[in-house]
Motif scaffolding. Structure first.
Motif, PDB file in Angstrom:
ATOM      1  N   ASN A  16       0.967  -1.706  -0.206  1.00 32.33           N
ATOM      2  CA  ASN A  16       0.505  -0.496   0.233  1.00 32.33           C
ATOM      3  C   ASN A  16       0.837   1.149  -0.449  1.00 32.33           C
ATOM      4  O   ASN A  16       0.066   2.606  -1.064  1.00 32.33           O
ATOM      5  N   ILE A  17       2.102   1.177   0.352  1.00 31.29           N
ATOM      6  CA  ILE A  17       2.972   2.423   0.722  1.00 31.29           C
ATOM      7  C   ILE A  17       3.781   2.058  -0.947  1.00 31.29           C
ATOM      8  O   ILE A  17       4.659   3.095  -0.419  1.00 31.29           O
ATOM      9  N   THR A  18       4.013   1.565  -2.015  1.00 32.30           N
ATOM     10  CA  THR A  18       4.764   1.574  -2.677  1.00 32.30           C
ATOM     11  C   THR A  18       5.012   3.098  -3.325  1.00 32.30           C
ATOM     12  O   THR A  18       6.507   3.121  -3.217  1.00 32.30           O
ATOM     13  N   PRO A  19       4.100   3.581  -3.466  1.00 32.41           N
ATOM     14  CA  PRO A  19       4.327   5.345  -3.759  1.00 32.41           C
ATOM     15  C   PRO A  19       5.348   5.563  -3.300  1.00 32.41           C
ATOM     16  O   PRO A  19       6.435   6.656  -3.512  1.00 32.41           O
ATOM     17  N   GLU A  20       5.419   5.843  -1.873  1.00 29.55           N
ATOM     18  CA  GLU A  20       6.332   5.942  -0.711  1.00 29.55           C
ATOM     19  C   GLU A  20       7.978   5.083  -0.911  1.00 29.55           C
ATOM     20  O   GLU A  20       9.059   6.398  -0.352  1.00 29.55           O
ATOM     21  N   VAL A  21       7.472   4.622  -1.029  1.00 23.37           N
ATOM     22  CA  VAL A  21       8.973   3.621  -1.293  1.00 23.37           C
ATOM     23  C   VAL A  21       9.851   4.028  -2.648  1.00 23.37           C
ATOM     24  O   VAL A  21      10.846   4.386  -2.369  1.00 23.37           O
ATOM     25  N   VAL A  22       8.929   4.579  -3.196  1.00 28.47           N
ATOM     26  CA  VAL A  22       9.794   5.125  -4.434  1.00 28.47           C
ATOM     27  C   VAL A  22       9.849   6.598  -4.828  1.00 28.47           C
ATOM     28  O   VAL A  22      11.076   6.680  -5.002  1.00 28.47           O
ATOM     29  N   ARG A  23       9.552   7.398  -3.816  1.00 25.61           N
ATOM     30  CA  ARG A  23      10.218   8.432  -3.155  1.00 25.61           C
ATOM     31  C   ARG A  23      11.664   8.506  -3.024  1.00 25.61           C
ATOM     32  O   ARG A  23      12.440   9.249  -3.027  1.00 25.61           O
ATOM     33  N   ALA A  24      11.967   6.897  -2.080  1.00 25.46           N
ATOM     34  CA  ALA A  24      12.901   6.885  -1.407  1.00 25.46           C
ATOM     35  C   ALA A  24      13.247   7.401   0.088  1.00 25.46           C
ATOM     36  O   ALA A  24      14.841   7.959   0.324  1.00 25.46           O
ATOM     37  N   GLU A  25      12.715   8.461   0.501  1.00 22.91           N
ATOM     38  CA  GLU A  25      12.656   9.308   1.719  1.00 22.91           C
ATOM     39  C   GLU A  25      13.003   8.989   2.594  1.00 22.91           C
ATOM     40  O   GLU A  25      13.773   9.200   3.458  1.00 22.91           O
ATOM     41  N   ARG A  26      13.215   7.611   2.836  1.00 22.41           N
ATOM     42  CA  ARG A  26      12.719   6.767   4.073  1.00 22.41           C
ATOM     43  C   ARG A  26      12.826   4.789   3.393  1.00 22.41           C
ATOM     44  O   ARG A  26      13.105   4.684   1.952  1.00 22.41           O
ATOM     45  N   THR A  27      13.598   4.474   3.840  1.00 21.78           N
ATOM     46  CA  THR A  27      14.099   2.807   3.472  1.00 21.78           C
ATOM     47  C   THR A  27      12.886   2.017   3.585  1.00 21.78           C
ATOM     48  O   THR A  27      11.501   2.138   4.461  1.00 21.78           O
ATOM     49  N   ALA A  28      12.332   1.213   3.066  1.00 23.18           N
ATOM     50  CA  ALA A  28      11.617  -0.074   2.591  1.00 23.18           C
ATOM     51  C   ALA A  28      10.882  -0.293   3.819  1.00 23.18           C
ATOM     52  O   ALA A  28      10.133  -0.502   4.160  1.00 23.18           O
ATOM     53  N   GLU A 296      -5.495  -4.339   0.867  1.00 23.20           N
ATOM     54  CA  GLU A 296      -4.337  -4.257  -0.560  1.00 23.20           C
ATOM     55  C   GLU A 296      -4.511  -3.299  -0.821  1.00 23.20           C
ATOM     56  O   GLU A 296      -5.842  -3.284  -1.789  1.00 23.20           O
ATOM     57  N   TRP A 297      -4.366  -1.928  -1.156  1.00 21.00           N
ATOM     58  CA  TRP A 297      -4.225  -1.057  -1.869  1.00 21.00           C
ATOM     59  C   TRP A 297      -3.786  -1.052  -3.342  1.00 21.00           C
ATOM     60  O   TRP A 297      -3.131  -1.025  -3.447  1.00 21.00           O
ATOM     61  N   GLY A 298      -5.236  -1.227  -4.075  1.00 21.17           N
ATOM     62  CA  GLY A 298      -4.021  -1.636  -6.239  1.00 21.17           C
ATOM     63  C   GLY A 298      -4.660  -0.083  -6.467  1.00 21.17           C
ATOM     64  O   GLY A 298      -4.101   0.073  -7.702  1.00 21.17           O
ATOM     65  N   GLY A 299      -5.018   1.179  -5.780  1.00 19.43           N
ATOM     66  CA  GLY A 299      -5.530   2.354  -6.251  1.00 19.43           C
ATOM     67  C   GLY A 299      -4.112   3.149  -6.379  1.00 19.43           C
ATOM     68  O   GLY A 299      -4.738   4.230  -7.058  1.00 19.43           O
ATOM     69  N   GLN A 300      -3.268   2.899  -6.183  1.00 23.85           N
ATOM     70  CA  GLN A 300      -2.660   4.199  -6.278  1.00 23.85           C
ATOM     71  C   GLN A 300      -1.524   4.002  -7.154  1.00 23.85           C
ATOM     72  O   GLN A 300      -1.048   4.824  -7.755  1.00 23.85           O
ATOM     73  N   GLU A 301      -1.752   3.128  -8.531  1.00 22.71           N
ATOM     74  CA  GLU A 301      -1.680   2.985  -9.427  1.00 22.71           C
ATOM     75  C   GLU A 301      -2.238   4.293 -10.159  1.00 22.71           C
ATOM     76  O   GLU A 301      -1.416   5.211 -11.490  1.00 22.71           O
ATOM     77  N   TRP A 302      -3.615   5.022 -10.006  1.00 18.61           N
ATOM     78  CA  TRP A 302      -3.570   6.543 -10.503  1.00 18.61           C
ATOM     79  C   TRP A 302      -4.554   7.321  -9.223  1.00 18.61           C
ATOM     80  O   TRP A 302      -4.562   8.669 -10.224  1.00 18.61           O
ATOM     81  N   LEU A 303      -3.944   7.221  -8.107  1.00 19.35           N
ATOM     82  CA  LEU A 303      -4.154   7.670  -7.423  1.00 19.35           C
ATOM     83  C   LEU A 303      -3.400   8.492  -6.519  1.00 19.35           C
ATOM     84  O   LEU A 303      -2.520   7.497  -6.586  1.00 19.35           O
TER      85      LEU A 303
END
Length: 337
Positions: A16-28, A296-303
Motif C-alpha cells: 500500500n505504501i509503494t509510492p512512498e518507497v519509490v520516493r525513497a525518503e525513507r527505507t522500505a 491491499e490498496w491497488g488504486g495507488q496506480e492512478w490515485l
C-alpha cells in the motif's frame, strides 16, 4: 480487532505504501514498520523484492533485524510476497533451478518470522510438491494467490493441485478483486480523462459484469484505439478486475488460508465496495475459516491519496462489515437446490 470471529486476523500490506518507497525518503523496511507504529495493524504483509536490494539472494541478517524491530512495537509479518524468475537471461529455468531461485526467499521469509509466502496461482506447478519438505522444515505455508479473472472455472488444474496435495503447508489465497460488482469510480474517471472512447466507458460503468462487456474490452484493445497514456491502466480490465460472484468460488473455499481485501478507492457507490466484503465474510464464516484478511490498496496506480489514511479507513470499513455479516443474496442463491 474486536468483533471478528476467533481465528480471523486483520493485516495491512506494505504494498500500500509503494509510492512512498519509490520516493525513497525513507527505507522500505522503515516504511513497512510504520503500518504497525501508526496502529493500523499488528500483522503486515511485505514484498521481499521491495524490502532489500539484495533480493532474491538471502538477506537473513536484515530479515532478523526487521523481525526484532517489529517485535519491539508489537508487530509481525504474516505473509511475504516472493517470486520465481522463469528465465535466467538466456533460457527457461528447469525445476531444479526454479527451486534454487525460490529457496533463499523461503529462508529469508522464515527469518522474518512469517507465517507464509505468496505466489500467483499456477506459477509453481509441480514445484509445489518438490517444495513441500522445505516448507515443512521451515514451518511455512505457501499460498497460491488467485485474483481478478483467475476463477476455478478459468484455472481448474491449479486449484485441483492444491486440493490433491492436501497439506496445511500449501493453501489458497483469495483476492476479492475477483468479486467486483462494478468498477472503481475513480478508475473510470481516469480512463475518461485519458481519452478512452466515452461509449466504452459508459459500458464499463453500467454493464461491467455482462459477458459482452468483456468482448468489447478485447475488441477495443485489438483495434489499437486505447490511448497510449492509459494503455497500462486499461490492461487491469483483463487481468486485475474480476466479475465473478461468491458462488463462483464456493467450491474452493475449504482450501482457503488467507484473503486479500483488495480495494481501489473508497467510493462505495451502490455498495460496490461493501458487497464483496459482506459476501466473503458470510462465506468464510460458513466454512470455518481461520487466517489473515489483508487490506491491499491497488488504486495507488492512478490515485495520489495518503496510503496510511486509505488503509486505515478501509480497515475500519472492513471491520464494521465483517463483524456484522447478514446472509448475502448471492450465497442464498448458491445454496438453493
Amino acid at each position: 480487532m474486536s468483533g471478528l470471529p476467533a481465528g480471523w486476523t486483520f493485516s495491512a500490506s506494505a504494498f500500500n505504501i509503494t509510492p512512498e518507497v519509490v520516493r525513497a525518503e525513507r527505507t522500505a523496511p522503515d516504511l513497512a514498520l510504520t503500518l504497525v507504529e501508526r496502529g493500523l495493524a499488528s500483522a503486515i504483509e511485505v514484498e521481499l523484492g521491495q524490502l532489500w536490494r539484495g533480493y532474491p539472494a538471502a538477506t537473513l541478517d536484515e530479515a532478523r533485524a526487521l523481525r526484532e524491530r517489529l517485535d519491539a512495537v508489537g508487530g509481525r509479518v504474516s505473509i511475504v510476497g516472493v517470486s520465481i524468475d522463469e528465465w535466467d537471461g538466456h533460457r527457461r529455468r528447469d525445476d531444479d533451478e526454479r527451486l534454487a531461485f525460490l529457496e533463499p526467499q523461503l529462508r529469508t521469509s522464515a527469518a522474518l518470522g512469517a507465517h507464509g509466502v505468496r505466489l500467483p496461482i499456477g506459477q509453481a506447478g509441480a514445484l509445489l510438491e518438490r517444495a513441500l519438505p522445505l516448507l515443512e522444515e521451515l514451518d511455512l505455508v505457501l499460498f497460491e494467490e488467485a485474483q481478478g479473472h483467475q476463477t476455478p472455472a478459468a484455472s481448474p488444474e491449479a486449484y485441483a493441485r492444491i486440493a490433491e496435495i492436501d497439506s496445511l503447508h500449501v493453501r489458497l489465497l483469495l483476492d476479492i478483486s475477483m468479486l467486483m460488482p462494478a468498477l472503481p469510480v475513480t478508475y473510470l474517471e481516469e480512463l475518461a480523462r485519458g481519452g478512452v472512447d466515452p461509449t466504452l466507458v459508459a459500458l464499463l460503468r453500467d454493464r461491467w459484469r455482462e459477458p459482452e462487456t468483456h468482448g468489447a474490452v478485447i475488441d477495443h484493445l485489438r483495434s489499437g484505439r486505447v490511448p497510449g497514456q492509459v494503455h497500462t491502466l486499461y490492461m487491469n480490465l483483463l487481468v486485475r478486475f474480476g466479475r465473478s460472484d461468491i458462488a463462483d468460488v464456493a467450491s474452493v473455499l475449504p482450501l482457503l488460508g488467507a484473503v486479500h481485501l483488495k480495494f481501489w478507492d473508497l467510493d462505495d457507490s451502490d455498495d460496490r465496495l461493501s458487497d464483496p466484503l459482506r459476501d466473503v465474510g458470510t462465506a468464510l464464516g460458513a466454512t470455518g475459516f481461520t487466517g489473515t484478511l489483508c487490506s491491499e490498496w491497488g488504486g495507488q496506480e492512478w490515485l495520489d491519496d495518503d496510503p496510511w489514511e486509505m488503509t486505515s479507513r478501509h480497515l475500519a470499513l472492513a471491520a464494521a462489515l465483517l463483524s456484522d455479516r447478514p446472509p448475502s443474496a448471492s450465497l442464498q442463491r448458491a445454496s438453493t437446490p
